[in-house]
Design a protein around this motif. Structure first.
Motif, PDB file in Angstrom:
ATOM      1  N   PHE A 175       0.851  -1.184   0.000  1.00  0.00           N
ATOM      2  CA  PHE A 175       0.000   0.000   0.000  1.00  0.00           C
ATOM      3  C   PHE A 175       0.891   1.240   0.000  1.00  0.00           C
ATOM      4  CE2 PHE A 175       1.033  -0.818   4.338  1.00  0.00           C
ATOM      5  CZ  PHE A 175       1.127   0.422   4.939  1.00  0.00           C
ATOM      6  N   ASN A 176       0.304   2.337  -0.366  1.00  0.00           N
ATOM      7  CA  ASN A 176       1.059   3.577  -0.429  1.00  0.00           C
ATOM      8  C   ASN A 176       0.883   4.338   0.876  1.00  0.00           C
ATOM      9  OD1 ASN A 176       2.175   6.041  -0.947  1.00  0.00           O
ATOM     10  ND2 ASN A 176       1.249   6.281  -2.978  1.00  0.00           N
ATOM     11  N   ARG A 177       1.959   4.416   1.672  1.00  0.00           N
ATOM     12  CA  ARG A 177       1.872   5.075   2.969  1.00  0.00           C
ATOM     13  C   ARG A 177       1.824   6.591   2.856  1.00  0.00           C
ATOM     14  NH1 ARG A 177       3.510   2.491   7.696  1.00  0.00           N
ATOM     15  NH2 ARG A 177       4.726   4.302   8.310  1.00  0.00           N
ATOM     16  N   ARG A 178       1.935   7.112   1.664  1.00  0.00           N
ATOM     17  CA  ARG A 178       1.870   8.566   1.525  1.00  0.00           C
ATOM     18  C   ARG A 178       0.432   9.076   1.487  1.00  0.00           C
ATOM     19  NH1 ARG A 178       6.386  11.234   0.901  1.00  0.00           N
ATOM     20  NH2 ARG A 178       8.294  10.130   0.376  1.00  0.00           N
ATOM     21  N   ILE A 179      -0.511   8.164   1.396  1.00  0.00           N
ATOM     22  CA  ILE A 179      -1.914   8.563   1.369  1.00  0.00           C
ATOM     23  C   ILE A 179      -2.466   8.496   2.778  1.00  0.00           C
ATOM     24  CG2 ILE A 179      -4.197   8.012   0.466  1.00  0.00           C
ATOM     25  CD1 ILE A 179      -2.832   6.760  -1.941  1.00  0.00           C
ATOM     26  N   ALA A 180      -2.956   9.612   3.282  1.00  0.00           N
ATOM     27  CA  ALA A 180      -3.473   9.639   4.641  1.00  0.00           C
ATOM     28  C   ALA A 180      -4.679   8.732   4.776  1.00  0.00           C
ATOM     29  CB  ALA A 180      -3.860  11.073   5.023  1.00  0.00           C
ATOM     30  N   SER A 181      -4.836   8.143   5.958  1.00  0.00           N
ATOM     31  CA  SER A 181      -5.969   7.265   6.216  1.00  0.00           C
ATOM     32  C   SER A 181      -6.507   7.544   7.603  1.00  0.00           C
ATOM     33  CB  SER A 181      -5.527   5.798   6.114  1.00  0.00           C
ATOM     34  OG  SER A 181      -6.571   4.941   6.538  1.00  0.00           O
ATOM     35  N   SER A 182      -7.815   7.377   7.753  1.00  0.00           N
ATOM     36  CA  SER A 182      -8.420   7.573   9.071  1.00  0.00           C
ATOM     37  C   SER A 182      -8.498   6.269   9.848  1.00  0.00           C
ATOM     38  CB  SER A 182      -9.829   8.162   8.923  1.00  0.00           C
ATOM     39  OG  SER A 182     -10.642   7.276   8.164  1.00  0.00           O
ATOM     40  N   GLU A 183      -8.126   5.147   9.195  1.00  0.00           N
ATOM     41  CA  GLU A 183      -8.137   3.841   9.850  1.00  0.00           C
ATOM     42  C   GLU A 183      -6.823   3.138   9.566  1.00  0.00           C
ATOM     43  OE1 GLU A 183     -10.475   3.003  11.857  1.00  0.00           O
ATOM     44  OE2 GLU A 183     -11.843   4.631  11.352  1.00  0.00           O
ATOM     45  N   VAL A 184      -6.569   2.063  10.331  1.00  0.00           N
ATOM     46  CA  VAL A 184      -5.351   1.292  10.118  1.00  0.00           C
ATOM     47  C   VAL A 184      -5.705  -0.172   9.960  1.00  0.00           C
ATOM     48  CG1 VAL A 184      -4.957   1.010  12.597  1.00  0.00           C
ATOM     49  CG2 VAL A 184      -3.058   0.742  11.020  1.00  0.00           C
ATOM     50  N   ASN A 185      -5.047  -0.849   9.028  1.00  0.00           N
ATOM     51  CA  ASN A 185      -5.232  -2.275   8.812  1.00  0.00           C
ATOM     52  C   ASN A 185      -4.413  -3.042   9.837  1.00  0.00           C
ATOM     53  OD1 ASN A 185      -5.365  -4.887   7.856  1.00  0.00           O
ATOM     54  ND2 ASN A 185      -5.049  -4.308   5.715  1.00  0.00           N
ATOM     55  N   THR A 186      -5.043  -3.908  10.622  1.00  0.00           N
ATOM     56  CA  THR A 186      -4.328  -4.628  11.671  1.00  0.00           C
ATOM     57  C   THR A 186      -3.725  -5.929  11.177  1.00  0.00           C
ATOM     58  OG1 THR A 186      -6.384  -5.672  12.392  1.00  0.00           O
ATOM     59  CG2 THR A 186      -5.721  -3.647  13.518  1.00  0.00           C
ATOM     60  N   ASN A 187      -3.843  -6.242   9.868  1.00  0.00           N
ATOM     61  CA  ASN A 187      -3.181  -7.416   9.307  1.00  0.00           C
ATOM     62  C   ASN A 187      -1.723  -7.109   9.032  1.00  0.00           C
ATOM     63  OD1 ASN A 187      -5.505  -9.061   9.206  1.00  0.00           O
ATOM     64  ND2 ASN A 187      -6.167  -7.992   7.345  1.00  0.00           N
ATOM     65  N   PRO A 188      -0.868  -8.158   8.915  1.00  0.00           N
ATOM     66  CA  PRO A 188       0.512  -7.924   8.519  1.00  0.00           C
ATOM     67  C   PRO A 188       0.543  -7.264   7.154  1.00  0.00           C
ATOM     68  CG  PRO A 188       0.197 -10.178   9.290  1.00  0.00           C
ATOM     69  CD  PRO A 188      -1.161  -9.572   9.133  1.00  0.00           C
ATOM     70  N   GLN A 189       1.468  -6.315   6.965  1.00  0.00           N
ATOM     71  CA  GLN A 189       1.524  -5.572   5.725  1.00  0.00           C
ATOM     72  C   GLN A 189       2.954  -5.417   5.259  1.00  0.00           C
ATOM     73  OE1 GLN A 189      -0.241  -1.921   6.868  1.00  0.00           O
ATOM     74  NE2 GLN A 189      -2.278  -2.753   7.102  1.00  0.00           N
ATOM     75  N   SER A 190       3.107  -5.146   3.971  1.00  0.00           N
ATOM     76  CA  SER A 190       4.421  -4.861   3.421  1.00  0.00           C
ATOM     77  C   SER A 190       4.577  -3.361   3.289  1.00  0.00           C
ATOM     78  CB  SER A 190       4.569  -5.518   2.050  1.00  0.00           C
ATOM     79  OG  SER A 190       5.754  -5.088   1.423  1.00  0.00           O
ATOM     80  N   ASP A 228       2.975  10.436   4.874  1.00  0.00           N
ATOM     81  CA  ASP A 228       4.423  10.476   4.617  1.00  0.00           C
ATOM     82  C   ASP A 228       5.193   9.519   5.517  1.00  0.00           C
ATOM     83  OD1 ASP A 228       4.193  12.272   2.554  1.00  0.00           O
ATOM     84  OD2 ASP A 228       4.498  14.026   3.822  1.00  0.00           O
ATOM     85  N   PHE A 229       4.672   8.306   5.658  1.00  0.00           N
ATOM     86  CA  PHE A 229       5.298   7.211   6.398  1.00  0.00           C
ATOM     87  C   PHE A 229       5.200   7.339   7.919  1.00  0.00           C
ATOM     88  CE2 PHE A 229       7.769   7.633   2.394  1.00  0.00           C
ATOM     89  CZ  PHE A 229       7.340   6.458   1.796  1.00  0.00           C
TER      90      PHE A 229
END
Length: 317
Positions: A175-190, A228-229
């Motif tokens: 996923f692109n961490r530069r895009i702001a999000s109001s939620e977080v995915n609790t699964n393992p991610q790359s 921005d990470f």
């Protein structure tokens, strides 16, 4: 099933060259036996196949024994990196330099480095505090640790971070961490930052719990994930907070692994609001770690704190 390994970190004719700094820098573990041979085709092959192949090429028993075990280490297995397993002054001794979990990067777990390290596996280090244990019998390059009592002795509270239920289903979701999000995915991610690695599920749970707590206090519109990470950003009228989440077993490990990232993020900040930096980890500060935090606070030009977010009962301290 998660397996637990003990892997050495010394190279050289007399095992006197410590390569752990390079292993940590590159997020790998390695062995240097038969370093001129690419063994990609034998990764996860049977021990018999590995021994036969190496023996036919004149490799000594020590090389065969190390590589037949190293090439069995798989995705999700947990490794303790030892500095020494030799007795000291006649007393059993085991020095541990760090703990890591095996991950996949760019579609590979094993790769061959003909220029420096030899045979490598991608890992993610989750604890790098040095430990000294009065345990003997681990002088060889690689050991598979199967006894539960010994696993608990060597890995300690890091066993919790390596629990099979936590590590299984470690899907790589880009996923692109530069895009702001109001939620977080609790699964393992790359994550795609300077390096590509699988995020620890505990990291994601802390991030979600702590972020939700901030939303309840300050309002959802003021809290964002992955701008921005930065793991969590809280923007108030006159202040902005950068929170970096780390899942390590000690506050000092979280700080050592996260403060540099926060300072990099801070170097990019060009706003007028006062910037405050926070490390968020799963355990409270221990007494011997207080001086570290005090030193950091007096040494950098940013407001800095460590916050513990205890995920066992979904409580944020």
């Amino acid at each position: 099933m998660t397996n637990y390994y003990l892997v050495g970190s010394k190279y050289g004719e007399h095992n006197n060259v410590d390569i752990f700094p390079e292993l940590y820098r590159r997020s790998v573990i390695s062995v240097g036996f038969a370093d001129e041979i690419d063994l990609s085709h034998l990764y996860l092959a049977t021990e018999e196949e590995i021994i036969n192949y190496l023996s036919e090429r004149g490799e000594p028993k020590s090389s065969c024994n190390a590589l037949k075990k190293f090439l069995q280490i798989k995705l999700g297995d947990v490794v303790a990196i030892k500095s020494s397993g030799n007795p000291k002054n006649g007393v059993s001794y085991l020095g541990i330099q760090g703990y890591a979990v095996v991950v996949e990067r760019d579609g590979r777990i094993y790769f061959h480095d003909s220029n420096e390290l030899g045979h490598c596996l991608h890992v993610e280090y989750f604890d790098t505090d040095f430990r000294e244990l009065s345990i003997g019998g681990y002088a060889q390059t690689i050991h598979l640790i199967e006894d539960l009592e010994t696993i608990n002795s060597i890995f300690g509270q890091n066993v919790n971070f390596a629990n099979p239920e936590i590590r299984k289903n470690a899907a790589r979701l880009r996923f692109n961490r530069r895009i702001a999000s109001s939620e977080v995915n609790t699964n393992p991610q790359s994550r795609k930052g300077g390096d590509d690695y699988i995020t620890n599920p505990i990291h994601n749970k802390i991030q979600s719990i702590f972020g939700q707590k901030l939303k309840k206090i300050y309002g959802s519109e003021k809290v964002n994930f992955e701008i921005d990470f930065v793991d969590i950003t809280l923007e108030l009228d006159n202040e902005i907070y950068y929170y970096e989440v780390k899942p390590f077993a000690k506050a000092s490990s979280c700080i050592k692994n996260g403060l540099g990232q926060l300072l990099v993020y801070a170097s990019r900040y060009s706003g007028s609001k006062k910037l405050k930096l926070r490390i968020v980890g799963p355990y409270p500060v221990e007494s011997e770690e207080i001086s570290l935090i005090q030193f950091i606070k007096s040494s950098i030009n940013f407001d800095f704190e460590y916050i513990d977010c205890q995920i066992e009962n979904d409580h944020v301290a």
